[in-house]
Design a protein around this motif. Structure first.
Motif, PDB file in Angstrom:
ATOM      1  N   THR A 100       0.828  -1.199   0.000  1.00  0.00           N
ATOM      2  CA  THR A 100       0.000   0.000   0.000  1.00  0.00           C
ATOM      3  C   THR A 100       0.863   1.249   0.000  1.00  0.00           C
ATOM      4  O   THR A 100       0.595   2.201  -0.732  1.00  0.00           O
ATOM      5  N   ALA A 101       1.924   1.266   0.805  1.00  0.00           N
ATOM      6  CA  ALA A 101       2.826   2.417   0.856  1.00  0.00           C
ATOM      7  C   ALA A 101       3.516   2.618  -0.492  1.00  0.00           C
ATOM      8  O   ALA A 101       3.648   3.753  -0.972  1.00  0.00           O
ATOM      9  N   GLU A 102       3.959   1.516  -1.114  1.00  0.00           N
ATOM     10  CA  GLU A 102       4.597   1.601  -2.428  1.00  0.00           C
ATOM     11  C   GLU A 102       3.625   2.142  -3.461  1.00  0.00           C
ATOM     12  O   GLU A 102       3.984   2.962  -4.305  1.00  0.00           O
TER      13      GLU A 102
ATOM     14  N   ALA B  54       3.064  -1.316  -9.042  1.00  0.00           N
ATOM     15  CA  ALA B  54       2.621  -1.247  -7.648  1.00  0.00           C
ATOM     16  C   ALA B  54       1.117  -1.497  -7.536  1.00  0.00           C
ATOM     17  O   ALA B  54       0.653  -2.181  -6.620  1.00  0.00           O
ATOM     18  N   ALA B  55       0.342  -0.961  -8.482  1.00  0.00           N
ATOM     19  CA  ALA B  55      -1.108  -1.173  -8.461  1.00  0.00           C
ATOM     20  C   ALA B  55      -1.448  -2.641  -8.683  1.00  0.00           C
ATOM     21  O   ALA B  55      -2.323  -3.201  -8.014  1.00  0.00           O
TER      22      ALA B  55
ATOM     23  N   ASP C 223       0.905   4.091  -2.951  1.00  0.00           N
ATOM     24  CA  ASP C 223       0.650   5.514  -2.704  1.00  0.00           C
ATOM     25  C   ASP C 223       1.798   6.367  -3.214  1.00  0.00           C
ATOM     26  O   ASP C 223       1.589   7.396  -3.856  1.00  0.00           O
ATOM     27  N   SER C 224       3.032   5.940  -2.932  1.00  0.00           N
ATOM     28  CA  SER C 224       4.206   6.681  -3.377  1.00  0.00           C
ATOM     29  C   SER C 224       4.304   6.707  -4.900  1.00  0.00           C
ATOM     30  O   SER C 224       4.564   7.749  -5.500  1.00  0.00           O
ATOM     31  N   ALA C 225       4.070   5.561  -5.531  1.00  0.00           N
ATOM     32  CA  ALA C 225       4.171   5.472  -6.997  1.00  0.00           C
ATOM     33  C   ALA C 225       3.093   6.302  -7.683  1.00  0.00           C
ATOM     34  O   ALA C 225       3.348   6.944  -8.701  1.00  0.00           O
ATOM     35  N   LEU C 226       1.889   6.297  -7.123  1.00  0.00           N
ATOM     36  CA  LEU C 226       0.806   7.079  -7.730  1.00  0.00           C
ATOM     37  C   LEU C 226       1.086   8.574  -7.629  1.00  0.00           C
ATOM     38  O   LEU C 226       0.705   9.340  -8.510  1.00  0.00           O
ATOM     39  N   ARG C 227       1.761   8.991  -6.560  1.00  0.00           N
ATOM     40  CA  ARG C 227       2.090  10.412  -6.402  1.00  0.00           C
ATOM     41  C   ARG C 227       3.267  10.816  -7.290  1.00  0.00           C
ATOM     42  O   ARG C 227       3.244  11.870  -7.912  1.00  0.00           O
TER      43      ARG C 227
END
Length: 202
Positions: free
Chosen positions: A12-14, A30-31, A16-20
Motif C-alpha cells: 500500500t505504501a509503495e 505497484a497497483a 501511494d508513493s508510486a501514484l504520487r
C-alpha cells in the motif's frame, strides 16, 4: 498473520508513493501488486471498468518497455487501486475465511461506496455455503454464487442470522439458473448480522 499484514502495508505504501511520484511503469506495477492478480485477471477487471487494454500491453507497461500515450493508461492505474485486500484470517478446522476489503477513500456516516469482489475456493474441499456478516446496517446488498457446470447443487436456500450464536431464519428456496450456473439474492437494506446462501449437493 503479522507477515501478511506487514506485506499489505508495504504494498500500500509503495502504491501511494508510486501514484504520487510515478513513473507510470512503477505506479502500474505497484497497483498490480496491490491487487495480487495475474495479468489476465487484471485485464478482465479493467474491462469491467470500461478500460480496454491487452495483456501484452500491460506486461510491457509494467516493465517500462513501452510507455502508453493515451489517457486510458492512467485510468487503468486508478481502476486497479479502487478496492484491495487487507487482513485475511482462516480457521482451518471450520473452513471459515474472513477478508478485509480496503477502499481508496475514508467513508463518513451516510456515505456510500459501490464495489464488487469475487471469492474463489481453490481448496478442493466440499463447500456448502457462503455467508456475509455485517456489524452495522447498510444499503443494498447482492450476493451471487456461481457453480462449475460439472458440479451443480440440487437445492439452494437463502438465510439470515442475527448473530453467530443465533439460529438461522428467513430460510427460502432460491431458483438455480441452469444457463448461468448461478443463484443469487438481493437485500434492499442490509441489516446487522448475517445473510447467506447454502446449497445441497444431493
Amino acid at each position: 498473520m503479522p507477515h501478511a499484514t506487514q506485506h499489505a502495508d508495504v504494498v500500500t505504501a509503495e502504491l501511494d508513493s508510486a501514484l504520487r511520484g510515478g513513473p507510470f511503469h512503477v505506479a502500474l506495477r505497484a497497483a498490480i501488486a496491490a491487487r495480487g492478480l495475474p495479468l489476465q485477471r487484471v485485464q478482465h477487471h479493467l474491462s469491467r471498468h470500461g478500460v480496454r487494454v491487452g495483456v501484452t500491453s500491460l506486461s510491457y507497461w509494467q516493465q517500462g518497455a513501452r510507455r502508453p500515450q493515451r489517457p486510458e493508461s492512467l485510468r487503468a492505474v486508478r481502476a486497479l487501486e479502487n478496492c484491495r485486500i487487507g487482513r485475511i484470517r482462516r480457521h482451518h478446522d471450520t473452513g471459515v475465511l474472513a477478508a478485509e476489503l480496503l477502499f481508496d477513500i475514508r467513508l463518513r456516516a451516510g456515505d456510500t461506496f459501490l464495489f464488487r469482489y469475487t471469492v474463489e475456493d481453490g481448496t478442493a474441499d466440499v463447500c456448502r455455503e457462503y455467508v456475509r456478516g455485517a456489524d452495522s446496517p447498510g444499503g443494498q446488498y447482492a450476493l451471487q454464487v456461481c457453480f462449475d457446470s460439472s458440479a451443480l447443487p440440487v437445492r439452494c436456500h437463502r438465510f439470515t442470522q442475527h448473530s453467530a450464536a443465533a439460529p438461522r431464519g428467513g430460510r427460502q428456496e432460491l431458483p438455480l439458473s441452469a444457463r448461468h450456473r448461478s443463484v443469487h439474492l438481493v437485500e434492499p437494506r442490509l441489516r446487522a448480522g448475517y445473510v447467506g446462501i447454502t446449497w445441497d449437493w444431493g
